[in-house]
Design a protein around this motif. Structure first.
Motif, PDB file in Angstrom:
ATOM      1  N   THR A   3     -16.553   3.765 -66.252  1.00 30.77           N
ATOM      2  CA  THR A   3     -16.125   3.533 -67.630  1.00 30.77           C
ATOM      3  C   THR A   3     -17.276   3.772 -68.589  1.00 30.77           C
ATOM      4  OG1 THR A   3     -14.458   1.908 -66.944  1.00 30.77           O
ATOM      5  CG2 THR A   3     -15.169   1.860 -69.249  1.00 30.77           C
ATOM      6  N   LEU A   4     -17.050   4.631 -69.573  1.00 30.97           N
ATOM      7  CA  LEU A   4     -18.059   4.936 -70.581  1.00 30.97           C
ATOM      8  C   LEU A   4     -17.844   4.100 -71.838  1.00 30.97           C
ATOM      9  CD1 LEU A   4     -20.455   6.892 -71.247  1.00 30.97           C
ATOM     10  CD2 LEU A   4     -18.743   8.374 -72.324  1.00 30.97           C
ATOM     11  N   LEU A   5     -16.585   3.993 -72.240  1.00 29.41           N
ATOM     12  CA  LEU A   5     -16.229   3.268 -73.458  1.00 29.41           C
ATOM     13  C   LEU A   5     -15.128   2.270 -73.141  1.00 29.41           C
ATOM     14  CD1 LEU A   5     -16.430   3.104 -76.666  1.00 29.41           C
ATOM     15  CD2 LEU A   5     -14.482   4.686 -76.660  1.00 29.41           C
ATOM     16  N   ALA A   6     -15.291   1.037 -73.598  1.00 31.97           N
ATOM     17  CA  ALA A   6     -14.269   0.011 -73.408  1.00 31.97           C
ATOM     18  C   ALA A   6     -14.040  -0.725 -74.730  1.00 31.97           C
ATOM     19  CB  ALA A   6     -14.687  -0.980 -72.321  1.00 31.97           C
ATOM     20  N   VAL A   7     -12.833  -0.614 -75.247  1.00 34.31           N
ATOM     21  CA  VAL A   7     -12.430  -1.307 -76.464  1.00 34.31           C
ATOM     22  C   VAL A   7     -11.505  -2.438 -76.046  1.00 34.31           C
ATOM     23  CG1 VAL A   7     -11.157  -1.097 -78.640  1.00 34.31           C
ATOM     24  CG2 VAL A   7     -12.652   0.762 -77.881  1.00 34.31           C
ATOM     25  N   SER A   8     -11.854  -3.668 -76.422  1.00 36.18           N
ATOM     26  CA  SER A   8     -11.094  -4.834 -75.976  1.00 36.18           C
ATOM     27  C   SER A   8     -10.626  -5.682 -77.153  1.00 36.18           C
ATOM     28  CB  SER A   8     -11.949  -5.704 -75.043  1.00 36.18           C
ATOM     29  OG  SER A   8     -12.402  -4.978 -73.928  1.00 36.18           O
ATOM     30  N   GLY A  65     -12.324  -8.658 -85.190  1.00 41.52           N
ATOM     31  CA  GLY A  65     -12.259  -9.313 -83.893  1.00 41.52           C
ATOM     32  C   GLY A  65     -12.297  -8.304 -82.775  1.00 41.52           C
ATOM     33  N   GLY A  66     -12.598  -8.772 -81.551  1.00 42.01           N
ATOM     34  CA  GLY A  66     -12.656  -7.889 -80.402  1.00 42.01           C
ATOM     35  C   GLY A  66     -14.029  -7.266 -80.208  1.00 42.01           C
ATOM     36  N   THR A  67     -14.136  -6.393 -79.198  1.00 41.03           N
ATOM     37  CA  THR A  67     -15.426  -5.786 -78.864  1.00 41.03           C
ATOM     38  C   THR A  67     -15.286  -4.293 -78.585  1.00 41.03           C
ATOM     39  OG1 THR A  67     -15.160  -6.294 -76.505  1.00 41.03           O
ATOM     40  CG2 THR A  67     -16.360  -7.905 -77.847  1.00 41.03           C
ATOM     41  N   VAL A  68     -16.377  -3.589 -78.834  1.00 46.74           N
ATOM     42  CA  VAL A  68     -16.519  -2.181 -78.455  1.00 46.74           C
ATOM     43  C   VAL A  68     -17.750  -2.100 -77.571  1.00 46.74           C
ATOM     44  CG1 VAL A  68     -16.891   0.179 -79.245  1.00 46.74           C
ATOM     45  CG2 VAL A  68     -15.500  -1.387 -80.622  1.00 46.74           C
ATOM     46  N   ARG A  69     -17.564  -1.648 -76.341  1.00 47.74           N
ATOM     47  CA  ARG A  69     -18.681  -1.522 -75.404  1.00 47.74           C
ATOM     48  C   ARG A  69     -18.875  -0.062 -75.009  1.00 47.74           C
ATOM     49  NH1 ARG A  69     -20.774  -6.058 -73.148  1.00 47.74           N
ATOM     50  NH2 ARG A  69     -19.731  -8.030 -73.670  1.00 47.74           N
ATOM     51  N   PHE A  70     -20.118   0.368 -75.057  1.00 46.95           N
ATOM     52  CA  PHE A  70     -20.490   1.725 -74.647  1.00 46.95           C
ATOM     53  C   PHE A  70     -21.501   1.600 -73.516  1.00 46.95           C
ATOM     54  CE2 PHE A  70     -23.241   5.506 -75.089  1.00 46.95           C
ATOM     55  CZ  PHE A  70     -22.281   6.492 -74.870  1.00 46.95           C
TER      56      PHE A  70
END
Length: 275
Positions: A3-8, A65-70
């Motif tokens: 996983t490169l990008l995860a938007v939660s 709200g929420g998160t963006v992970r790279f």
């Protein structure tokens, strides 16, 4: 697949305008993932919130709200210094290939600018510019010319080359072919696919056109009024959609064959009858 990008659970609320205007929630807890060397198509009508997702990934919109992970790192509220470092790995291609290019700079200057910003030496930058022009199918002498001297399709190739200049791992493609005619669209999409195969770059591909998304994507997420309503492999979502909204998008997608349009309508009617 890594996983490169995860938007939660991403949420975005815009303040209301005018006297007693209420805040407007654009995204209602969107979640999606994108793997390395993968293309995820995000498709929806105008106002659905698809572009807002891309802007949150780029740091142009602050989520409520929420998160963006790279690469597993939380970049949701990354500061200016961190965002500047992230620019090496995360780039963008905008919709309008002319307005996204500085009309007063030569193509060579446009392509070398992001390299110089990141400390690339002048000789290395010139070599990289020649390499990029070749990669997107433009002649070497294009580096001495201005954006207005090129067609829309050629300008979009320049925009793609600029996005690829720092060798990013992820490119957010925000309606990158919607301003082009159908023939040029196909050429640019094929170019993006070829570049991905050679470099392993991942694309978050945002579009209102399900036919375009189907052409380039490995997986597709369909967004309606700020909610993801369907996600799956591109072939399944674009040929046998389960959600009524996706079915309507499929019917609206232009096809040259009238018989294919009639088959789509008949198939949708059959599904509604079964429901």
């Amino acid at each position: 697949m890594t996983t490169l990008l995860a938007v939660s659970d991403l949420r975005v609320t815009y303040p209301g305008r005018g006297f007693r205007a209420r805040p407007h929630e654009v995204l209602h807890g969107v979640s999606l993932t994108l793997g390395q060397a993968e293309t995820l198509g995000v498709v929806g009508e105008s106002g659905s919130g698809k572009t807002t997702i891309g802007r949150c990934v780029l740091g142009l919109v602050a989520p409520s709200g929420g998160t963006v992970r790279f690469t597993a790192h939380d970049i949701t509220r990354a500061g200016r210094t961190e965002r500047r470092a992230l620019a090496r790995d995360i780039q963008v291609i905008f919709q309008d290939p002319y307005s996204s290019l500085n009309p007063s700079l030569t193509i060579g200057d446009i392509l070398s600018e992001p390299l110089v910003v990141h400390g690339v030496a002048a000789d290395a930058a010139r070599h990289r510019v020649a390499e990029l022009l070749d990669q997107v199918g433009l002649p070497k002498d294009a580096s001495q010319r201005l954006p207005r001297e090129f067609s829309g399709g050629q300008r979009q190739r320049v925009a793609i080359a600029r996005a690829l200049a720092p060798a990013p791992r992820l490119v957010v493609c925000d309606e990158p072919v919607s301003a082009l005619d159908l023939t040029t669209q196909a050429r640019v999409l094929d170019l993006l696919v070829g570049i991905q195969r050679r470099t392993g770059v991942a694309y978050l591909f945002i579009s209102h056109d399900l036919a375009v998304v189907r052409h380039i994507s490995h997986r597709v997420s369909v967004i309606q009024r700020g909610d993801i309503v369907e996600t799956g492999p591109a072939g399944e979502v674009t040929t046998n959609p389960e959600h009524p909204y996706t079915q309507r998008l499929l019917l609206a997608a232009p096809v040259a064959d009238p018989a294919e349009q009639r088959r789509r309508r008949a198939g949708t009617c059959d599904r509604h009858a079964q429901d």
